[in-house]
Design a protein around this motif. Sequence first.
Motif, mmCIF file in Angstrom:
data_model
loop_
_atom_site.group_PDB
_atom_site.id
_atom_site.type_symbol
_atom_site.label_atom_id
_atom_site.label_comp_id
_atom_site.label_asym_id
_atom_site.label_seq_id
_atom_site.Cartn_x
_atom_site.Cartn_y
_atom_site.Cartn_z
ATOM 1 N N UNK A 1 70.541 50.131 65.381
ATOM 2 C CA UNK A 1 69.990 51.339 65.841
ATOM 3 C C UNK A 1 70.782 52.509 64.743
ATOM 4 N N UNK A 2 70.378 53.586 64.653
ATOM 5 C CA UNK A 2 70.785 54.685 63.806
ATOM 6 C C UNK A 2 71.656 55.738 65.084
ATOM 7 N N UNK A 3 72.705 56.259 64.697
ATOM 8 C CA UNK A 3 73.603 57.122 65.402
ATOM 9 C C UNK A 3 73.824 58.306 64.687
ATOM 10 N N UNK A 4 73.428 59.815 64.987
ATOM 11 C CA UNK A 4 73.628 60.733 64.160
ATOM 12 C C UNK A 4 74.976 61.340 64.905
ATOM 13 N N UNK A 5 75.850 61.547 63.837
ATOM 14 C CA UNK A 5 77.172 62.202 64.170
ATOM 15 C C UNK A 5 77.184 63.537 63.476
ATOM 16 N N UNK B 1 81.853 49.291 71.449
ATOM 17 C CA UNK B 1 80.434 48.571 71.748
ATOM 18 C C UNK B 1 80.588 47.150 71.349
ATOM 19 N N UNK B 2 81.482 46.888 70.361
ATOM 20 C CA UNK B 2 81.657 45.543 69.895
ATOM 21 C C UNK B 2 80.397 45.304 68.693
ATOM 22 N N UNK B 3 79.921 46.442 68.225
ATOM 23 C CA UNK B 3 78.853 46.041 67.232
ATOM 24 C C UNK B 3 79.364 46.114 65.865
ATOM 25 N N UNK B 4 78.503 45.682 65.010
ATOM 26 C CA UNK B 4 78.742 45.810 63.436
ATOM 27 C C UNK B 4 78.462 47.131 62.914
ATOM 28 N N UNK B 5 79.165 47.609 61.965
ATOM 29 C CA UNK B 5 79.052 48.706 61.212
ATOM 30 C C UNK B 5 78.274 48.112 60.073
ATOM 31 N N UNK B 6 76.770 48.660 60.048
ATOM 32 C CA UNK B 6 76.040 48.083 58.745
ATOM 33 C C UNK B 6 76.317 49.167 57.604
ATOM 34 N N UNK B 7 76.101 50.486 57.807
ATOM 35 C CA UNK B 7 76.609 51.247 56.949
ATOM 36 C C UNK B 7 76.536 52.848 57.602
ATOM 37 N N UNK C 1 74.830 59.648 59.509
ATOM 38 C CA UNK C 1 74.028 58.446 60.096
ATOM 39 C C UNK C 1 74.849 57.471 60.203
ATOM 40 N N UNK C 2 75.328 56.721 61.096
ATOM 41 C CA UNK C 2 75.643 55.441 61.410
ATOM 42 C C UNK C 2 74.700 54.372 61.694
ATOM 43 N N UNK C 3 74.718 53.354 61.166
ATOM 44 C CA UNK C 3 73.770 52.293 61.403
ATOM 45 C C UNK C 3 74.704 51.182 61.913
ATOM 46 N N UNK C 4 74.190 50.857 63.302
ATOM 47 C CA UNK C 4 74.947 49.862 63.984
ATOM 48 C C UNK C 4 74.081 48.408 64.156
ATOM 49 N N UNK C 5 74.493 47.345 64.427
ATOM 50 C CA UNK C 5 73.871 46.018 64.688
ATOM 51 C C UNK C 5 74.713 45.515 65.703
#
Length: 97
Positions: free
Chosen positions: A47-51, A70-76, A81-85
Amino acid sequence: MNLSNKQKQHLKGLAHPLKPVVMLGNNGLTEGVLAEIEQSLEHHELIKVKIATEDRDTKVLIVEAIIRETGACNVQVIGHTLVLYRPSKERKIVLPK
C-alpha cells in the motif's frame, strides 16, 4: 523481515501505479489511522500512505512509528508518500529470491 534490493525493486515496480489508500491529515497518526493501515495491509499487502506534513523530522518519526506499530516493511519514501509491504496469510505477491 528484511527485503533484499531485488525484492524492493520488484515491490517498487508493483507500487508505481497504486494510489495512496490511507492519508494522514492534520491530526497526525491516530489509532483510527493505524487501524486503517492494518486493514489495508491485510487486504492488499502493498500500500501507499500519504503523509501530509511539511516538517521532515516529523515525517521521519511518523514513518518509523507506522513501521514499528504495523510490523510492515518500508519499501520506499518518496516526497510525502510511504510505500509499505507486509505479507498476509494468503500471499498475493510473490517476491523474487
